[in-house]
Design a protein around this motif. Structure first.
Motif, PDB file in Angstrom:
ATOM      1  N   ASP A 646       3.724  -1.398   1.327  1.00  0.00           N
ATOM      2  CA  ASP A 646       4.592  -2.516   0.932  1.00  0.00           C
ATOM      3  C   ASP A 646       4.278  -2.951  -0.504  1.00  0.00           C
ATOM      4  O   ASP A 646       5.174  -3.179  -1.315  1.00  0.00           O
ATOM      5  N   LYS A 657      12.479  -7.013  -0.003  1.00  0.00           N
ATOM      6  CA  LYS A 657      12.164  -6.602   1.374  1.00  0.00           C
ATOM      7  C   LYS A 657      10.713  -6.120   1.496  1.00  0.00           C
ATOM      8  O   LYS A 657      10.072  -6.310   2.523  1.00  0.00           O
ATOM      9  N   ASP A 660       8.413  -9.302   1.241  1.00  0.00           N
ATOM     10  CA  ASP A 660       8.431 -10.075   2.494  1.00  0.00           C
ATOM     11  C   ASP A 660       7.497  -9.467   3.540  1.00  0.00           C
ATOM     12  O   ASP A 660       6.760 -10.171   4.220  1.00  0.00           O
ATOM     13  N   ARG A 661       7.590  -8.125   3.658  1.00  0.00           N
ATOM     14  CA  ARG A 661       6.716  -7.456   4.633  1.00  0.00           C
ATOM     15  C   ARG A 661       5.245  -7.648   4.242  1.00  0.00           C
ATOM     16  O   ARG A 661       4.390  -7.896   5.085  1.00  0.00           O
ATOM     17  N   GLU A 663       3.832 -10.107   2.495  1.00  0.00           N
ATOM     18  CA  GLU A 663       3.357 -11.482   2.768  1.00  0.00           C
ATOM     19  C   GLU A 663       3.240 -11.750   4.266  1.00  0.00           C
ATOM     20  O   GLU A 663       2.412 -12.531   4.708  1.00  0.00           O
ATOM     21  N   LYS A 664       4.074 -11.064   5.032  1.00  0.00           N
ATOM     22  CA  LYS A 664       4.027 -11.250   6.493  1.00  0.00           C
ATOM     23  C   LYS A 664       2.711 -10.690   7.070  1.00  0.00           C
ATOM     24  O   LYS A 664       2.165 -11.224   8.026  1.00  0.00           O
ATOM     25  N   LEU A 665       2.198  -9.599   6.464  1.00  0.00           N
ATOM     26  CA  LEU A 665       1.048  -8.911   7.051  1.00  0.00           C
ATOM     27  C   LEU A 665      -0.302  -9.264   6.416  1.00  0.00           C
ATOM     28  O   LEU A 665      -1.337  -9.173   7.067  1.00  0.00           O
ATOM     29  N   TRP A 667      -1.962 -11.977   5.348  1.00  0.00           N
ATOM     30  CA  TRP A 667      -2.872 -13.087   5.697  1.00  0.00           C
ATOM     31  C   TRP A 667      -3.622 -12.828   6.991  1.00  0.00           C
ATOM     32  O   TRP A 667      -4.817 -13.118   7.083  1.00  0.00           O
ATOM     33  N   SER A 668      -2.942 -12.236   7.968  1.00  0.00           N
ATOM     34  CA  SER A 668      -3.678 -11.950   9.213  1.00  0.00           C
ATOM     35  C   SER A 668      -4.700 -10.844   8.961  1.00  0.00           C
ATOM     36  O   SER A 668      -5.787 -10.836   9.546  1.00  0.00           O
TER      37      SER A 668
END
Ligand SMILES: [Ca+2]
Ligand SMILES: [Ca+2]
Ligand SMILES: [Ca+2]
Length: 847
Positions: A646, A657, A660-661, A663-665, A667-668
């Motif tokens: 990404d 796109k 977004d992916r 930032e979605k992944l 932090w965890s």
């Protein structure tokens, strides 16, 4: 020959023995709190280290001797061959009992395939141990004549030394000289999963060594008080073998066959080893063999025997043009404490900044000379790129001046690997191919680009991708224009020390990318890798162009029959086509990153990399089917593997796109495994703005705290891994991560962690002070596990795995025996990471 030697009874030998034994010292061994037999100068380990099964016999398990600080014997166990190879059956330890009161250690060993158990009891004796083997049931029929008790001795420790078998003298051969015997295949004890390390070339036979001496009392190196070992056997013959006759990495093996139809005590050995009275290991002054930049921290670590009293000071001398030694500094050493089996003090000479040549003196120990100079890091990585990497290049011929390193190999790549096959080297297909190809079918387009992963000749996909990423990062951060190689992909010809006007690093990226594109075009995704079809090909050393016939296998021809570019010999490598989403994301990341590096160098290749990466990413996002093949990674890492893809696509395209992916992944991933994700997170700062950077800061603070905790764990202040593969890769990775964090957060993370990492690689590490980069630094690795290891040589610029921690407390990096791969095998991802690190350190001090 051996008969003749036996007839030569030389009385002098007996006289010599009496003389030399006067230097020896007799004392009884004790089982210590760490669970091994100990006396000064001698340790006997009994399965402190076990066969772990992954790479089978790694010559780091069983009964082992550490004799005057050197591990000279291993593999003491009931074994099923006279000179076990890496891929032969290994026993499982069912039970291990340590009895400190009676000074004995007992292990129950089991061979599941033969339902065969044996008990090995080791008991302390004067100047050695008794080794007794017991059976409750007689030997299984199949193992009669095969099962025996073995103890293996390090050949290089006994080179240029002699032995006496029942007083008949012999000299340990430098090169294996037989005798050997051919036997029918039907007699062979099965190797790993039915594979064979021997190529009969159409004959149904295999080769076994015969003993070079037989008797009941063997003395190894009677002339050497540091390495004299005597074994007396009661009831069974002793046989001395040279395992190198069937495998270059074999050891000298002492063996007693277990008699048939017998239970109770079946083997009885009395092993003694000479020790030097009050032996104290010499201090090892550990420092950077490359030298130091004037402005950097300069800190030597001094490793001391536990019986050694530390001196108060150490000194730094400058060497003048006239050869005079000028004392520049004497300073108190600082006591650090104990790490593993030794004590440590440190000596800081950071205050000395004048350019010149220096050495450290501690007591009567004097180190090699090394420079202090602002240019020390200028070229330390050049041989890794100019020499080591070209030699690793697959599918091309490689020359250097008069020397041919290898011909163009594996032009017959590759056949679809069969399903459900228990392979070797970590490869294993699942229940289906996941491709349009039938098992055994030729797959076009794979015979291009790529690097041999390590000292073996496979294309290992994760390390291919990491290497492209490392090269690409190095180019984008530092733009090193160095050109010392001619590389022509069309003619498959590479010439070292022959500049062709093109930056070598970009040519290496191109070479890696060609293999990635080949895979992506053939399958729409990456695959696990390409490896030899047969174990006897996998173990082959020398020119890789001779491993296969370079002609595409055609079933209508007979074995060894050739017709044009086809042959009837099924020797082509196999493509392991496991569909592993995490691995495909890694390939996507490498292609995307490479596309930016190749812009302006080869625009059409750059465009193709990005197009393929984006297509493969879309396919992978939509592919919700379960992966095929055997998964190696835990679920979290499989999930997090998308993040670098990404990131790289986001940087290339600025397309939301991907962002977004990401930032979605991210932090965890930072919460679950910061050491895995924090470098990737830092790389995204320029693209995600200040708010993102502020949110990242607490993670960096936490990481820095862990960096500082390392100073308490060992005197080197770097992470030292304790796994089955020595930890230089972890050190280099850690130092690189710290560099990125220093660049992004200079107020939180200082440069010292990065510098400490490279000092460790260059010699400031346990066991010895040699540089772990072959040929780099005053003293460096000269025998390593490259594909030229049978020649006891090295490939300049390779970075070895380094110091292996053997249980419970022994750090080792064998310098005279290249075959211990987990200490001495260079791998492409660490070497490309090292190129980045060296550039980074150079950059830290300004160019
Ligand atoms: Ca490999
Ligand atoms: Ca070039
Ligand atoms: Ca072939």
């Amino acid at each position: 020959m051996e008969r003749v030697l036996r007839l030569l009874k030389i009385n002098l030998v007996a006289a010599f023995l009496i003389l030399s034994s006067s230097g020896a010292f007799c004392q009884k061994l004790k089982v210590n709190d760490l669970g091994y037999f100990e006396t000064r100068g001698l340790n006997v380990l009994v399965f402190s280290n076990r066969y772990n099964g992954y790479f089978f016999d790694e010559k780091t398990a069983g009964i082992e001797l550490i004799h005057h600080g050197v591990r000279t014997a291993t593999g003491g166990a009931v074994r099923l061959r006279s000179t076990p190879e890496q891929w032969d059956e290994i026993p499982t330890v069912v039970e291990r009992k340590v009895d400190t009161t009676n000074n004995s250690i007992e292990v129950l060993l089991r061979y599941e395939d033969y339902d065969f158990d044996s008990r090995v009891v080791v008991t302390a004796a004067v100047q050695g141990v008794m080794i007794d083997v017991y059976l409750d049931k007689p030997l299984p029929e199949k193992l009669i004549g095969n099962a025996g008790f073995n103890l293996e001795f390090l050949p290089s420790a006994y080179f240029e030394k002699t032995y006496l078998m029942d007083n008949s003298p012999g000299i340990f051969p430098l090169y294996p000289q037989g005798p050997t015997v051919e036997k029918p295949d039907s007699l062979k004890i099965q190797q790993h999963a039915g594979h064979s390390t021997f190529d009969g070339h159409g004959r149904q036979i295999y080769v076994d060594p015969l003993p070079m001496a037989e008797g009941s009392t063997l003395v190894l190196a009677p002339e050497d008080p540091e390495q004299r070992v005597e074994i007396q056997s009661t009831g069974t013959e002793l046989m001395l073998y040279d395992g190198r006759n069937i495998a270059q990495n074999g050891w000298f093996v002492v063996r007693s066959l277990i008699p048939a139809n017998k239970t109770g005590k079946v083997v009885e050995w009395h092993l003694t080893a000479s020790t030097i009275k009050n032996w104290t290991r010499k201090p090892v002054i550990e420092f950077s063999q490359v030298g130091y930049h004037p402005e950097q921290e300069k800190r030597a670590v001094i490793e001391l025997d536990e019986n050694d009293a530390p001196l108060k000071t150490a000194s730094l001398y400058q060497v003048t043009q006239q050869g005079d030694y000028v004392k520049k500094l004497t300073a108190d050493v600082t006591r650090w404490g104990r790490f593993l089996r030794y004590k440590y003090v440190t000596f800081d000479f950071s205050s000395v900044k004048d350019p010149g040549l220096y050495f450290i003196k501690y007591g009567d120990q004097q180190t090699d000379a090394f420079p202090i100079d602002s240019h020390v890091y200028d070229d330390v990585w050049h041989q890794t790129l100019d020499v080591w990497f070209p030699v690793q290049m697959d599918h091309v011929e490689v020359k250097d001046a008069y020397k041919v390193w290898h011909g163009a190999p594996f032009l017959d790549d590759a056949r679809q690997a069969p399903v459900d096959e228990e392979h070797f080297d970590g490869y294993r297909m699942g229940p289906n191919t996941g491709t349009k190809y039938r098992p055994g079918e030729h797959i076009p387009g794979l015979n291009v680009g790529g690097w041999f992963d390590a000292g073996d000749y496979d294309i290992d996909e994760p390390s291919q991708c990491e290497t492209i990423l490392n090269f690409s990062a190095t180019w984008q951060q530092f733009h090193p224009e160095i050109d010392e190689t001619y590389i022509n992909e069309k003619t498959r010809y590479v010439d070292i020390h022959d500049p062709d006007g093109k930056p070598d690093i970009l040519q290496q990226i191109e070479h890696g990318v060609l293999q990635q594109l080949g895979q992506q075009k053939a399958f729409g995704r990456a695959i696990a890798g390409i490896n030899e079809a047969h174990l006897y090909e996998y173990v082959q050393l020398g020119d890789p162009a001779q491993v296969t016939d370079n002609k595409i296998y055609t079933p209508r021809l007979k074995p060894y029959q050739v017709e044009g570019d086809s042959s009837g010999t099924p020797d082509d490598r196999w493509a392991f086509t496991n569909d592993l989403p995490w691995l495909n994301y890694l390939s996507i990341a490498s292609l995307a990153s490479a596309s930016r590096s190749l812009k302006g160098f080869d625009d059409s290749l750059a465009d193709e990399c990005l197009t393929v990466a984006e297509q493969s990413w879309i396919r992978q996002q939509q592919d919700t089917a379960s992966a095929t093949g055997v998964e190696m990674l835990p679920a979290f890492f499989r999930h997090a593997a998308e993040i670098p893809a990404d990131l790289q696509l986001m940087i290339c395209t600025k397309d939301k796109k991907y962002g977004d992916r990401f930032e979605k992944l991210i932090w965890s991933a930072l919460d679950k495994a910061p050491e895995f994700a924090i470098e990737t997170a830092a790389l995204a700062i320029p693209y995600l703005g200040n708010e993102y950077k502020v949110k990242l800061e607490p993670y960096v603070e936490k990481y820095k705290k862990e960096d500082e905790d390392l100073l308490k764990k060992n005197p080197y202040g770097v992470p030292i891994g304790t796994g089955h593969w020595a930890g230089d890769q972890e050190v280099v990775r850690w130092a690189v991560t710290n560099y990125y964090l220093h660049e992004a957060f200079p107020k939180i993370v200082g440069p010292e962690f990065t510098v400490r990492g490279i000092d460790y690689i260059f010699g400031c590490h346990p066991y010895s002070n040699i540089s772990f980069v072959e040929g780099v630094g005053t003293h460096s690795k000269k025998t390593a596990y490259g594909n030229n290891r049978a020649d006891f040589s090295f490939i300049a610029g390779g970075v070895v795995p380094g110091v292996l921690i053997l249980q419970p407390d022994f750090a080792e990096n064998q310098e005279n025996w290249p075959f211990i791969w987990d200490e001495n095998e260079c791998v492409i991802n660490i070497c490309s990471d090292y190129i980045f690190l060296a550039n980074a350190v150079d950059n830290l001090f300004g160019r």
